[in-house]
Design a protein around this motif. Structure first.
Motif, short mmCIF file in Angstrom:
data_model
loop_
_atom_site.label_atom_id
_atom_site.label_comp_id
_atom_site.label_asym_id
_atom_site.label_seq_id
_atom_site.Cartn_x
_atom_site.Cartn_y
_atom_site.Cartn_z
N THR A 243 50.47 32.01 34.82
CA THR A 243 50.74 31.84 36.24
C THR A 243 50.16 32.99 37.06
N LEU A 244 50.38 34.23 36.62
CA LEU A 244 49.90 35.37 37.39
C LEU A 244 48.38 35.44 37.43
N MET B 263 47.67 40.13 46.61
CA MET B 263 46.80 40.17 47.78
C MET B 263 45.88 41.39 47.74
N ARG B 264 46.43 42.53 47.38
CA ARG B 264 45.62 43.76 47.32
C ARG B 264 44.62 43.70 46.17
N PHE B 265 45.06 43.23 45.01
CA PHE B 265 44.16 43.14 43.86
C PHE B 265 43.06 42.11 44.10
N ALA B 266 43.37 41.06 44.85
CA ALA B 266 42.36 40.04 45.14
C ALA B 266 41.21 40.65 45.94
N GLU B 267 41.53 41.52 46.88
CA GLU B 267 40.49 42.19 47.65
C GLU B 267 39.62 43.05 46.74
N GLU B 268 40.26 43.76 45.81
CA GLU B 268 39.51 44.61 44.89
C GLU B 268 38.65 43.77 43.95
N ALA B 269 39.21 42.66 43.46
CA ALA B 269 38.46 41.80 42.55
C ALA B 269 37.28 41.13 43.25
N ALA C 244 35.61 42.45 45.72
CA ALA C 244 34.60 43.49 45.92
C ALA C 244 33.95 43.92 44.62
N SER C 245 34.72 43.88 43.52
CA SER C 245 34.21 44.30 42.21
C SER C 245 34.61 43.26 41.16
N PRO C 246 33.88 42.16 41.06
CA PRO C 246 34.25 41.07 40.14
C PRO C 246 34.42 41.52 38.69
N GLU C 247 33.70 42.56 38.30
CA GLU C 247 33.79 43.02 36.91
C GLU C 247 35.17 43.59 36.59
N ARG C 248 35.98 43.87 37.61
CA ARG C 248 37.32 44.43 37.40
C ARG C 248 38.40 43.35 37.36
N ARG C 249 38.02 42.09 37.48
CA ARG C 249 39.01 41.02 37.58
C ARG C 249 39.96 41.00 36.39
N HIS C 250 39.43 41.11 35.18
CA HIS C 250 40.29 41.08 33.99
C HIS C 250 41.23 42.29 33.97
N GLU C 251 40.69 43.46 34.26
CA GLU C 251 41.50 44.68 34.29
C GLU C 251 42.64 44.56 35.29
N LEU C 252 42.34 44.05 36.47
CA LEU C 252 43.36 43.90 37.51
C LEU C 252 44.41 42.87 37.10
N LEU D 96 48.37 43.59 36.74
CA LEU D 96 49.35 42.76 37.44
C LEU D 96 50.46 42.31 36.50
N ILE D 97 50.08 41.92 35.29
CA ILE D 97 51.08 41.48 34.30
C ILE D 97 51.99 42.64 33.91
#
Length: 239
Positions: free
Chosen positions: A116-117, A190-196, A198-206, A210-211
């Motif tokens: 879900t997250l 919402m904040r992590f979405a902005e970072e992801a 801007a930097s798609p390579e960080r999506r998994h890390e973010l 979050l979890i």
């Protein structure tokens, strides 16, 4: 202006064939409010790109038609105005957020949490531009304010019920009320979405961060992989 005497030549001098043409033209201008055809969805897909690029105020029907590769009359055949296009787009985004919980893996609380997250973050990233425009319009448009609240509030209520059920099962022990946890997690997404974005390579890390943040806020142990005997109740919690 079309005459109402479609069957014969009346005082306005319009014959049967001309009147028929007028009727077709008039019908083309009426919004097909209940159409769910491919063209309508293509218009909304194009609208998402245009509103994200230009914002609401600068976008015109001509912009929407050009992006969708259709004529302006075609836009009006499906929507009565630019506002109707934007409202339909906002509603579609809201429905996608609600559908996330329906598709969650509910075999264990851990899998429910993770699927879900991660899906919530990915969906927010995908619609970040439109959500930003919705937030801006909500400042002056009461209808957009209600739609924005619905996009956030309904998933939050479901999330709150999920946490409450985990508390009842002894799986979670949040330091603050479940509703507060849901609000905090939404803010983090919402904040992590902005970072992801801007930097798609960080999506998994973010997503992993979050979890972890959710586990800490709810007092859930990490790596809960075992199925629970009351997993059906966990499924109910996300509905």
């Amino acid at each position: 202006m079309c005459c109402a005497t479609a069957g014969s030549t009346g005082r306005c001098g319009i014959g049967k064939q001309q009147a028929s043409g007028c009727a077709v033209a008039t019908e083309a201008r009426l919004p097909r409010r209940h159409s769910e055809g491919g063209t309508r969805q293509e218009i909304l897909d194009a609208a998402a790109r245009v509103f994200r690029r230009l914002g609401y105020a600068r976008t015109t029907i001509a912009d929407l038609a050009g992006e969708a590769a259709v004529s302006r009359p075609t836009i009006y055949a499906y929507f009565g105005s630019k506002h109707e296009v934007f409202r339909a787009l906002a509603q579609r985004v809201g429905q996608e957020f609600l559908a996330l919980q329906e598709r969650a893996d509910v075999s264990t609380p851990e899998k429910t949490l993770r699927t879900t997250l991660v899906a919530y973050l990915d969906t927010y990233v995908r619609h970040l531009g439109v959500l930003t425009v919705i937030a801006h319009q909500a400042l002056s448009d009461p209808e957009m304010r209600r739609l924005r609240a619905e996009i956030h509030d309904r998933p939050n209520r479901r999330h709150t019920r999920f946490i409450e059920r985990l508390v009842a099962q002894g799986v979670a022990d949040p330091a603050v009320p479940p509703a507060v946890v849901s609000e905090v997690i939404t803010g983090v997404v919402m904040r992590f979405a902005e970072e992801a974005a801007a930097s798609p390579e960080r999506r998994h890390e973010l997503g992993e961060q979050l979890i972890v943040a959710h586990r800490r806020l709810t007092g859930m142990p990490g790596g809960m992989g075992k199925s629970r005997p009351r997993e059906e109740e966990t499924a109910d919690a996300v509905r």
